[in-house]
Design an enzyme around this catalytic site. Structure first.
Site, PDB file in Angstrom:
ATOM      1  N   LYS A   1       0.930  -1.337   0.301  1.00 13.26           N
ATOM      2  CA  LYS A   1      -0.373  -0.052   0.486  1.00 13.26           C
ATOM      3  C   LYS A   1       0.528   1.331  -0.136  1.00 13.26           C
ATOM      4  CE  LYS A   1      -4.091  -1.888   2.540  1.00 13.26           C
ATOM      5  NZ  LYS A   1      -5.030  -2.056   3.109  1.00 13.26           N
TER       6      LYS A   1
ATOM      7  N   TYR B   1     -12.026  -1.814  -3.495  1.00 12.85           N
ATOM      8  CA  TYR B   1     -12.492  -2.201  -2.464  1.00 12.85           C
ATOM      9  C   TYR B   1     -14.306  -1.589  -1.983  1.00 12.85           C
ATOM     10  CZ  TYR B   1      -8.579  -2.257   0.491  1.00 12.85           C
ATOM     11  OH  TYR B   1      -7.775  -2.291   1.617  1.00 12.85           O
TER      12      TYR B   1
ATOM     13  N   ASN C   1      -1.655  -0.523   6.851  1.00  8.91           N
ATOM     14  CA  ASN C   1      -1.479  -1.305   7.474  1.00  8.91           C
ATOM     15  C   ASN C   1      -0.090  -1.986   6.929  1.00  8.91           C
ATOM     16  OD1 ASN C   1      -3.305  -2.406   5.715  1.00  8.91           O
ATOM     17  ND2 ASN C   1      -4.777  -2.812   7.691  1.00  8.91           N
TER      18      ASN C   1
ATOM     19  N   HIS D   1      -1.787  -5.698   1.292  1.00  9.58           N
ATOM     20  CA  HIS D   1      -3.199  -6.556   1.030  1.00  9.58           C
ATOM     21  C   HIS D   1      -2.950  -7.171   0.910  1.00  9.58           C
ATOM     22  CE1 HIS D   1      -7.485  -6.565  -0.625  1.00  9.58           C
ATOM     23  NE2 HIS D   1      -6.585  -7.165  -1.372  1.00  9.58           N
TER      24      HIS D   1
ATOM     25  N   GLU E   1     -10.039  -9.112  -7.689  1.00 10.48           N
ATOM     26  CA  GLU E   1      -8.792  -8.576  -7.372  1.00 10.48           C
ATOM     27  C   GLU E   1      -8.193  -8.232  -8.232  1.00 10.48           C
ATOM     28  OE1 GLU E   1      -7.533  -9.036  -3.574  1.00 10.48           O
ATOM     29  OE2 GLU E   1      -9.542  -7.903  -2.537  1.00 10.48           O
TER      30      GLU E   1
END
Ligand code: IDP
Ligand code: MG
Length: 138
Positions: free
Chosen positions: A9, A49, A112, A115, A126
């Site tokens: 990310k 998302y 975080n 993914h 995805e």
């Protein structure tokens, strides 16, 4: 053999963690069958998302995911989905097991670092969101 989508990310890229994450992937035995650097637009992040569109954190999450470059990868191997999620650790880094990427590097429940797809159906969606068949080596 299973495939999963992994993302480093924007926080992970900005903090210089690309090499660290890829090192862990290579050491895990998972194969990288596709990889590229992207910079998602807000609309692309919203599409990615979409499953979370009704969550209170959706707007902030999609702002974050479109805030800078990210590295997207297809990982391949036995139980790739579960294996990569185990390497990432829990969504909330405070609950992530020792030695996981999120335990070691995440700074926030949103930021975080990585993914990973959570099921074969989401992995298929995805992977197709970012890669066509010619961009995957196997
Ligand atoms: P996952 O990434 O572990 O699969 P999801 O529940 O699918 O977790 O959530 C997607 C992403 O949304 C998380 O990785 C994190 O960046 C963000 N997120 C999840 N829950 C929260 C929250 O409660 N507050 C803020 N951001 C969140
Ligand atoms: Mg998820």
């Amino acid at each position: 053999m299973q495939k999963t989508l992994a993302i480093i990310k924007p926080d992970g890229v900005a903090r210089g963690l690309i090499g660290e994450v890829i090192k862990r992937i290579e050491e895990s035995g998972l194969e990288i069958s596709a990889m590229k650097m992207i910079s998602m637009t807000k609309v692309q992040a919203q599409g990615f998302y979409a499953v979370h569109r009704d969550k209170p954190f959706f707007d902030s999450l999609t702002d974050f995911m479109s805030s800078g470059p990210a590295v997207v990868m297809v990982l391949k191997g036995e139980n790739a989905i579960g294996k990569w999620r185990e390497m990432m650790g829990a969504t909330n880094y405070k609950e992530a097991a020792d030695g996981t990427i999120r335990c070691d590097f995440a700074t926030d429940i949103e930021k975080n670092v990585v993914h990973g797809s959570d099921a074969p159906e989401t992995a298929a969606f995805e992977i197709g969101y970012f890669f066509n068949a010619f961009e995957q080596v196997a």
